[in-house]
Design a protein around this motif. Structure first.
Motif, PDB file in Angstrom:
ATOM      1  N   MET A   1       0.825  -1.216   0.000  1.00  0.00           N
ATOM      2  CA  MET A   1       0.000   0.000   0.000  1.00  0.00           C
ATOM      3  C   MET A   1       0.861   1.269   0.000  1.00  0.00           C
ATOM      4  N   GLU A   2       2.067   1.162   0.602  1.00  0.00           N
ATOM      5  CA  GLU A   2       2.986   2.314   0.597  1.00  0.00           C
ATOM      6  C   GLU A   2       3.228   2.806  -0.827  1.00  0.00           C
ATOM      7  N   LYS A   3       3.324   1.811  -1.756  1.00  0.00           N
ATOM      8  CA  LYS A   3       3.578   2.151  -3.156  1.00  0.00           C
ATOM      9  C   LYS A   3       2.460   3.037  -3.723  1.00  0.00           C
ATOM     10  N   LEU A   4       1.235   2.682  -3.373  1.00  0.00           N
ATOM     11  CA  LEU A   4       0.081   3.479  -3.833  1.00  0.00           C
ATOM     12  C   LEU A   4       0.135   4.888  -3.273  1.00  0.00           C
ATOM     13  N   PHE A   5       0.492   4.980  -2.000  1.00  0.00           N
ATOM     14  CA  PHE A   5       0.539   6.303  -1.373  1.00  0.00           C
ATOM     15  C   PHE A   5       1.620   7.171  -2.005  1.00  0.00           C
ATOM     16  N   GLU A  13      -2.975  10.837  -8.814  1.00  0.00           N
ATOM     17  CA  GLU A  13      -3.773   9.902  -9.614  1.00  0.00           C
ATOM     18  C   GLU A  13      -3.749   8.521  -8.972  1.00  0.00           C
ATOM     19  N   LEU A  14      -4.845   7.784  -9.143  1.00  0.00           N
ATOM     20  CA  LEU A  14      -4.899   6.371  -8.784  1.00  0.00           C
ATOM     21  C   LEU A  14      -5.736   5.675  -9.844  1.00  0.00           C
ATOM     22  N   SER A  15      -5.411   4.408 -10.105  1.00  0.00           N
ATOM     23  CA  SER A  15      -6.239   3.652 -11.049  1.00  0.00           C
ATOM     24  C   SER A  15      -7.443   3.093 -10.298  1.00  0.00           C
ATOM     25  N   LYS A  16      -8.384   2.580 -11.078  1.00  0.00           N
ATOM     26  CA  LYS A  16      -9.560   1.970 -10.449  1.00  0.00           C
ATOM     27  C   LYS A  16      -9.149   0.809  -9.540  1.00  0.00           C
ATOM     28  N   ASN A  17      -8.180   0.014  -9.997  1.00  0.00           N
ATOM     29  CA  ASN A  17      -7.727  -1.113  -9.165  1.00  0.00           C
ATOM     30  C   ASN A  17      -7.049  -0.638  -7.883  1.00  0.00           C
ATOM     31  N   ASP A  18      -6.275   0.427  -7.997  1.00  0.00           N
ATOM     32  CA  ASP A  18      -5.646   1.008  -6.788  1.00  0.00           C
ATOM     33  C   ASP A  18      -6.727   1.390  -5.780  1.00  0.00           C
ATOM     34  N   ILE A  19      -7.770   2.052  -6.286  1.00  0.00           N
ATOM     35  CA  ILE A  19      -8.836   2.543  -5.396  1.00  0.00           C
ATOM     36  C   ILE A  19      -9.559   1.371  -4.741  1.00  0.00           C
ATOM     37  N   LYS A  33      -2.910   8.842   6.094  1.00  0.00           N
ATOM     38  CA  LYS A  33      -2.360   9.501   4.901  1.00  0.00           C
ATOM     39  C   LYS A  33      -3.235  10.687   4.480  1.00  0.00           C
ATOM     40  N   ALA A  34      -4.550  10.462   4.467  1.00  0.00           N
ATOM     41  CA  ALA A  34      -5.484  11.528   4.062  1.00  0.00           C
ATOM     42  C   ALA A  34      -5.383  12.712   5.027  1.00  0.00           C
ATOM     43  N   ASP A  35      -5.182  12.414   6.294  1.00  0.00           N
ATOM     44  CA  ASP A  35      -5.037  13.468   7.301  1.00  0.00           C
ATOM     45  C   ASP A  35      -3.779  14.294   7.026  1.00  0.00           C
ATOM     46  N   GLU A  36      -2.702  13.594   6.680  1.00  0.00           N
ATOM     47  CA  GLU A  36      -1.445  14.293   6.355  1.00  0.00           C
ATOM     48  C   GLU A  36      -1.600  15.170   5.114  1.00  0.00           C
ATOM     49  N   VAL A  37      -2.262  14.616   4.103  1.00  0.00           N
ATOM     50  CA  VAL A  37      -2.446  15.365   2.848  1.00  0.00           C
ATOM     51  C   VAL A  37      -3.290  16.613   3.106  1.00  0.00           C
ATOM     52  N   ARG A  38      -4.347  16.450   3.884  1.00  0.00           N
ATOM     53  CA  ARG A  38      -5.189  17.601   4.261  1.00  0.00           C
ATOM     54  C   ARG A  38      -4.356  18.672   4.941  1.00  0.00           C
ATOM     55  N   LYS A  39      -3.535  18.255   5.889  1.00  0.00           N
ATOM     56  CA  LYS A  39      -2.736  19.214   6.663  1.00  0.00           C
ATOM     57  C   LYS A  39      -1.723  19.926   5.757  1.00  0.00           C
ATOM     58  N   LYS A  40      -1.084  19.155   4.911  1.00  0.00           N
ATOM     59  CA  LYS A  40      -0.054  19.723   4.033  1.00  0.00           C
ATOM     60  C   LYS A  40      -0.648  20.740   3.048  1.00  0.00           C
ATOM     61  N   HIS A  41      -1.811  20.423   2.480  1.00  0.00           N
ATOM     62  CA  HIS A  41      -2.340  21.262   1.398  1.00  0.00           C
ATOM     63  C   HIS A  41      -3.244  22.388   1.865  1.00  0.00           C
ATOM     64  N   ILE A  42      -4.014  22.189   2.922  1.00  0.00           N
ATOM     65  CA  ILE A  42      -4.938  23.257   3.336  1.00  0.00           C
ATOM     66  C   ILE A  42      -4.874  23.605   4.822  1.00  0.00           C
ATOM     67  N   GLY A  43      -3.976  22.936   5.537  1.00  0.00           N
ATOM     68  CA  GLY A  43      -3.736  23.356   6.915  1.00  0.00           C
ATOM     69  C   GLY A  43      -4.739  22.829   7.916  1.00  0.00           C
ATOM     70  N   THR A 251     -10.754  10.288  -1.777  1.00  0.00           N
ATOM     71  CA  THR A 251     -11.047  11.534  -2.500  1.00  0.00           C
ATOM     72  C   THR A 251     -10.050  12.619  -2.097  1.00  0.00           C
ATOM     73  N   ARG A 252      -9.745  12.683  -0.822  1.00  0.00           N
ATOM     74  CA  ARG A 252      -8.757  13.670  -0.352  1.00  0.00           C
ATOM     75  C   ARG A 252      -7.403  13.461  -1.019  1.00  0.00           C
ATOM     76  N   LEU A 253      -7.009  12.188  -1.197  1.00  0.00           N
ATOM     77  CA  LEU A 253      -5.704  11.920  -1.828  1.00  0.00           C
ATOM     78  C   LEU A 253      -5.684  12.396  -3.278  1.00  0.00           C
ATOM     79  N   LEU A 254      -6.815  12.243  -3.965  1.00  0.00           N
ATOM     80  CA  LEU A 254      -6.854  12.586  -5.393  1.00  0.00           C
ATOM     81  C   LEU A 254      -7.081  14.074  -5.628  1.00  0.00           C
TER      82      LEU A 254
END
Ligand code: 5AD
Ligand code: SF4
Length: 333
Positions: A1-5, A13-19, A33-43, A251-254
């Motif tokens: 899963m690390e690879k996907l992240f 981007e993620l493929s349908k199979n990844d999702i 991961k989604a929490d980190e992405v949220r924090k990094k991009h919008i605080g 959705t947050r990751l994408l």
């Protein structure tokens, strides 16, 4: 899963199979991961939106919804222009910077009055979001000109067969077209789906998420399906919070910088569901400011009207987040 992240961090981007792989995981890593992405991009700030449910009149007959026109077990109401303005003013005085006006899908004769209300509300320095269903292109444009900034129209599901089964006399094509027209009229566009609908597959949820990405939605709201007693789906199983959270987190990751609410349905299905969502990618809460006396008639699903909004601030502080005092457009920190 690390690879996907790693992949999604680099490419968004993620493929349908990844999702599908992520949807089948237990969610723990994904939420982190989604929490980190949220924090990094919008605080760390949370945008609160004041939700006014100004009319429960609806001409549609969606199989899952308590407001469907064939439900004769509710008192129908429609607030007057002055009542809408009073409620909005009250919310503005409390410090809200976005007013969300939501209703069932009604008759177009009220559009003009609604536009007039928007013009009044816009005299205060706030953003306005509409959530009033499918309209003609002209009406979307008219309300945009009157001051609406954002529009929410959930696609509900992107599986056409399932869509048709749940939405008698509606057109999937037209719904997509409405989203396109909303965007073309200059609104920020919000959409979303129900999670855990009867006969909804994991694959179909993966396609839903790819649809959000493909239209580059500015806001995505997802929540578990919750059966309502006065609907044809009353005996069906409710959706699972964890699955709804996974759809939200992917959705947050994408779409790292969009606005994603911790939805009321998440809180209804499980106490502290809202808090879990805020720790898994969400950055918005819609607070219902509709008068108590009419709010009880806006029961889209069972239990919706008993949500307690009083300890939101406490909740936020407990997880190290603060309330934003800006209008909170996409990408705003
Ligand atoms: N359970 C959960 N959400 C529901 N909605 C309607 N009925 C239900 C239900 N039974 C959602 C729909 C709609 C939004 C306003 O409420 O997704 O777009
Ligand atoms: Fe009406 Fe919206 Fe409920 Fe469908 S989901 S019945 S359009 S209020």
């Amino acid at each position: 899963m690390e690879k996907l992240f790693n992949k999604v961090e680099l490419t968004n981007e993620l493929s349908k199979n990844d999702i599908i792989e992520l949807l089948n995981s237990d969610g723990e890593l994904l939420f982190k991961k989604a929490d980190e992405v949220r924090k990094k991009h919008i605080g760390n700030l949370i945008h609160l939106r004041a939700l006014i449910e100004f009319s429960n009149i609806c001409k549609r007959n969606c199989a899952y919804c308590g407001l469907r026109c064939q439900n004769s077990n509710i008192n129908r109401y429609s607030l007057t222009k002055n009542e809408i303005l009073q409620t909005a003013k009250h919310a503005i005085d409390l410090g809200y910077k976005t007013i969300v006006l939501q209703s069932g899908e009604g008759d177009t004769t009220n559009i003009k009055a609604l536009g007039e209300a928007l013009l009044e509300i816009k005299k205060y320095d706030v953003a306005i979001t509409l959530s009033i269903g499918e309209l003609s292109y002209e009406n979307y444009e008219y309300l945009k000109k009157c001051g609406a900034d954002r529009f929410l129209l959930r696609i509900e599901t992107t599986n056409e067969q399932l869509y048709n089964n749940l939405h008698p006399n509606m057109s999937f094509e037209n719904r997509k077209n409405c989203l396109y027209n909303i965007k073309k009229s200059g609104y920020e566009v919000g959409t979303g789906v129900l999670v855990g609908l009867p006969n909804q597959s994991i694959e179909s949820l993966a396609e839903d998420i790819l649809f959000f990405k493909s239209i580059n939605a500015d806001m995505i709201g997802v929540g578990p399906f919750i059966p309502h007693n006065d609907t044809p789906l009353k005996d069906e199983l409710a959706g699972e919070l964890n699955l709804a959270l996974k759809v939200m987190a992917i959705t947050r990751l994408l779409l790292p910088d969009i606005n994603i609410p911790a939805t009321t349905a998440m809180e209804v299905i499980e106490k502290n569901g809202r808090l879990k969502a805020l720790k898994a990618g969400a950055n918005v809460i819609m607070v219902n400011v509709t008068d108590e006396n009419v709010r009880k008639n806006y029961e889209i699903y069972a239990g919706k009207c008993s949500v307690d909004y009083s300890k939101i601030k406490e909740d936020l502080l407990s997880i190290g987040r603060n309330i934003s005092y800006s209008k909170g457009f996409r990408g705003e920190k």
